[in-house]
Design an enzyme around this catalytic site. Structure first.
Site, PDB file in Angstrom:
ATOM      1  N   GLU A   3     -26.429 -15.943 -61.728  1.00 60.52           N
ATOM      2  CA  GLU A   3     -26.437 -16.153 -60.279  1.00 60.52           C
ATOM      3  C   GLU A   3     -27.856 -16.328 -59.756  1.00 60.52           C
ATOM      4  OE1 GLU A   3     -22.930 -13.590 -61.475  1.00 60.52           O
ATOM      5  OE2 GLU A   3     -25.088 -13.558 -61.830  1.00 60.52           O
ATOM      6  N   SER A  25     -15.214 -22.236-105.697  1.00 65.36           N
ATOM      7  CA  SER A  25     -14.876 -22.729-104.358  1.00 65.36           C
ATOM      8  C   SER A  25     -16.007 -23.497-103.682  1.00 65.36           C
ATOM      9  CB  SER A  25     -14.477 -21.547-103.459  1.00 65.36           C
ATOM     10  OG  SER A  25     -15.557 -20.633-103.339  1.00 65.36           O
ATOM     11  N   TRP A  69     -17.814 -26.905-103.186  1.00 65.19           N
ATOM     12  CA  TRP A  69     -17.406 -26.500-101.853  1.00 65.19           C
ATOM     13  C   TRP A  69     -16.043 -27.108-101.534  1.00 65.19           C
ATOM     14  CZ3 TRP A  69     -20.265 -22.856 -99.609  1.00 65.19           C
ATOM     15  CH2 TRP A  69     -21.590 -22.736 -99.979  1.00 65.19           C
ATOM     16  N   THR A  99     -14.414 -11.334-102.759  1.00 67.00           N
ATOM     17  CA  THR A  99     -15.265 -12.425-102.292  1.00 67.00           C
ATOM     18  C   THR A  99     -16.708 -12.211-102.738  1.00 67.00           C
ATOM     19  OG1 THR A  99     -13.847 -12.834-100.363  1.00 67.00           O
ATOM     20  CG2 THR A  99     -16.124 -13.621-100.239  1.00 67.00           C
ATOM     21  N   ASP A 116     -17.968 -15.155-105.070  1.00 64.30           N
ATOM     22  CA  ASP A 116     -18.818 -16.138-104.386  1.00 64.30           C
ATOM     23  C   ASP A 116     -20.261 -15.685-104.199  1.00 64.30           C
ATOM     24  OD1 ASP A 116     -16.470 -17.550-104.190  1.00 64.30           O
ATOM     25  OD2 ASP A 116     -16.105 -17.002-102.093  1.00 64.30           O
ATOM     26  N   LEU A 154     -23.756 -14.890 -96.155  1.00 64.19           N
ATOM     27  CA  LEU A 154     -23.166 -14.740 -94.816  1.00 64.19           C
ATOM     28  C   LEU A 154     -24.229 -14.802 -93.721  1.00 64.19           C
ATOM     29  CD1 LEU A 154     -20.525 -11.931 -95.485  1.00 64.19           C
ATOM     30  CD2 LEU A 154     -20.251 -14.413 -95.644  1.00 64.19           C
ATOM     31  N   GLU A 159     -13.930 -13.567 -93.062  1.00 57.77           N
ATOM     32  CA  GLU A 159     -14.122 -14.654 -94.036  1.00 57.77           C
ATOM     33  C   GLU A 159     -13.663 -14.190 -95.413  1.00 57.77           C
ATOM     34  OE1 GLU A 159     -17.444 -17.280 -94.039  1.00 57.77           O
ATOM     35  OE2 GLU A 159     -18.293 -16.383 -92.230  1.00 57.77           O
ATOM     36  N   GLY A 217     -10.660 -13.286 -98.592  1.00 59.10           N
ATOM     37  CA  GLY A 217      -9.668 -13.968 -99.397  1.00 59.10           C
ATOM     38  C   GLY A 217      -8.258 -13.704 -98.895  1.00 59.10           C
ATOM     39  N   ALA A 266      -6.749 -11.075 -96.051  1.00 65.01           N
ATOM     40  CA  ALA A 266      -6.305 -11.797 -94.859  1.00 65.01           C
ATOM     41  C   ALA A 266      -4.861 -11.430 -94.518  1.00 65.01           C
ATOM     42  CB  ALA A 266      -6.436 -13.300 -95.062  1.00 65.01           C
TER      43      ALA A 266
END
Length: 583
Positions: A72, A198, A200, A226, A230, A234, A318, A320, A324
């Site tokens: 504002e 994975s 990509w 993960t 991987d 992050l 994020e 697996g 999830a």
């Protein structure tokens, strides 16, 4: 963020407005402005302001972060004298920290004739206060859905105002952070090959979008699998500003000793595990600077409760498929970001984004709502919600944030009350060292300097008097930091990376440094002094769940030094008040 579309035309100035409703166009613009700094404003609402005369915009502003100039104020300054008699549009009712009414006051002082509010503030101790103050001053205030109703254009603008502050709405209504499940999968529904490889699945543009999504989150959660498969970092790949906390969920701590996530020089990592799991490995992690939190039962819901206590508003999952599925089954996933990629990998045992949910018929499938589609390079981003946005327009939940207010404290004056605070949005959030109240304290050259917050001053003092160029440069960056969060990140990062640069007596003097900053703050702002004195006889507790020095911890195991310093300061102020009365 993708905002709802309304029918638009172009004004003489080149700005776009809806044919059917100018109010809707300006509200939509205020939501777009509010979204500009998402992630950097955490843990605060996303705020935007437009000042206009009819279809002509004469001033705009957006809130960057805690301790910075409000949306504002920016809009009023840009509108100048033309703000008098104009209409101000805000996506959310002004209100951020106790006593910080600069946004609302700027509209009063600019003498606008009307204010259009997209949403009332969802937090109980702010809700309706600015609206009442503006109306008492004779300014017409229209609130969407209350005294401002129209066709679909207004409804779409209202949805934009809700979407830009969805994390705050979910937090206020449901007492959980807003959680988004993100994954990338091939056209045949695989997130990796049968080997687990994975890199990509998605294209480069999609991966860049993921970095941006991370930067808008307060925490990122992955599972132990993960980390093993991987070895992710992050990171957000950006300099400065907000960095999310990285969280690893692992019941048995079957994790590698050399994972990239154990590098906490720039980003914090928390490993959450089951009570008693691999104490030897816990020590290895702690020696690396990784925080370890044990739960009696490690579940997604327990982790979300912890994140809520940490003050997180937005959490990105994020993980697996197994984790999830557990998170979805727990009911704590609100939004899905699915990157569908133009590849086919095949494989009967190749993992999918969501594991077993126990559903045996298609009629049991979960349907997303408010779905949007966006092509990103060769990939398609599908976004939707598993749960509807909370509607807080007309009903204030019985439990919103801290139920203790100044009024309830005054009513309980005969018996001690535990007053908890942590984030500056809490009812007593102005007590925290991150509150947006500047203080005049000595600078690097010994001369008075206006520090943007107590936290700015505190972090700089870690390196005061150290001649090393890196320490001096860090102090300069802290001085220039836009928000207390940025100042804290700068100071903590250098302290972790170069512990040798810290003031040699820091562990001895840091309590005195914090106390001097707090004393200056509460002495400089009469309304803060009054607020602190109003808690006389009551117990002040800083409820940080992971800072066991300044806070009380999850189960009261912390030292609560910030609460203790405030109670000490309160006693001094009470003595001063008593002396003044006697004189």
């Amino acid at each position: 963020m993708m905002f709802p579309q309304v029918a638009l035309c172009v004004s003489a100035s080149g700005l776009q407005f809806p044919h059917s409703n100018i109010d809707a166009g300006h509200l939509l613009r205020s939501a777009e402005l509010a979204d500009k700094w998402t992630g950097l404003t955490a843990p605060h609402p996303n705020l935007g302001c437009v000042i206009a005369r009819g279809s002509q915009v004469i001033g705009e502003g957006s809130f960057y972060g805690e301790g910075t100039v409000s949306a504002e104020v920016q809009a009023v300054e840009r509108a100048g004298e033309y703000a008098r008699g104009a209409t101000a549009y805000v996506n959310l009712e002004p209100g951020d920290c106790h006593g910080d009414d600069r946004g609302m006051l700027s509209l009063l002082q600019a003498d606008v004739s009307r204010v259009v509010v997209g949403l009332r503030h969802p937090l109980k101790h702010f809700r309706g206060k600015s609206i009442k103050a503006l109306r008492r001053a004779g300014i017409k205030v229209d609130v969407v859905g209350e005294n401002l109703r129209d066709n679909g254009a207004i409804e779409e603008a209202l949805k934009a105002c809700m979407l830009v502050n969805a994390p705050l709405l979910y937090r206020a209504a449901c007492q959980v952070p807003f959680s988004t499940l993100k994954y990338a999968m091939t056209l045949d529904g695989k997130i990796a090959a049968t080997t687990g490889h994975s890199a990509w699945v998605s294209g480069k543009m999609s991966r860049e979008r993921v970095l941006a999504i991370r930067g808008r989150s307060d925490a990122i959660i992955v599972g132990g699998n993960t980390v093993q498969q991987d070895n992710p970092t992050l990171t957000t790949k950006k300099e400065g500003g907000h960095f999310p906390v990285r969280i690893v969920m692992s019941r048995r701590l079957c994790l590698p000793e050399d994972a990239k996530l154990w590098d906490v020089s720039s980003m914090l990592t928390i490993v959450m595990t089951q009570q008693g799991a691999r104490k030897d490995f816990q020590k290895i992690l702690k020696d690396k600077g990784v925080q370890v939190v044990e739960f009696d039962f490690l579940t997604p819901k327990a982790v979300m409760d912890y994140c809520y206590d940490c003050g997180f508003m937005s959490v990105l999952w994020e993980c697996g498929g197994t984790l999830a599925a557990s998170a979805i089954s727990s009911g704590i996933i609100h939004k899905v970001n699915a990157f569908v990629c133009t590849k086919i990998i095949g494989g009967i045992t190749a993992p999918s984004p969501v594991g077993e949910l126990g559903m045996v018929e298609m009629s049991q499938a979960l349907n997303l709502i408010d779905i949007s589609f966006e092509q990103i390079g060769p990939d398609l981003l599908v976004t939707g919600y598993l749960q509807p946005l909370p509607d807080l327009q007309h009903v204030v939940p019985a439990i919103i944030e801290d139920s203790i207010t100044a009024e309830t404290v005054a009513a309980a004056a005969d018996e001690p009350v535990i007053i908890s605070f942590y984030k500056s949005w809490d009812a007593f959030g102005a007590f925290c060292n991150f509150s947006p109240h500047a203080v005049s304290m000595p600078g690097p050259n010994g001369k008075p300097f206006i520090w943007k917050s107590v936290e700015h001053y505190y972090q700089a003092q870690k390196f005061e008097g150290v001649k090393d160029p890196s320490a001096q440069e860090c102090i300069r960056k802290i001085q220039a930091a836009n928000s207390p969060e940025e100042a804290a990140r700068l100071g903590r990062s250098l302290e972790r990376q170069r512990p040798d640069l810290k003031h040699p007596d820091w562990d001895t003097v840091k309590l005195a440094v914090m106390y001097s900053g707090l004393k200056t703050k509460f002495s400089s702002y009469p309304f803060l002094r009054s607020l602190l004195l109003s808690t006389s006889g009551h117990i002040l507790i800083e409820t940080s769940p992971h800072d066991l020095f300044w806070g009380a911890g999850r189960e009261g195991e912390g030292l609560n030094h910030l609460g203790r310093l405030l109670m000490k300061l309160r006693s001094v102020l009470e003595t001063e008040e008593g002396g003044a009365v006697c004189c």
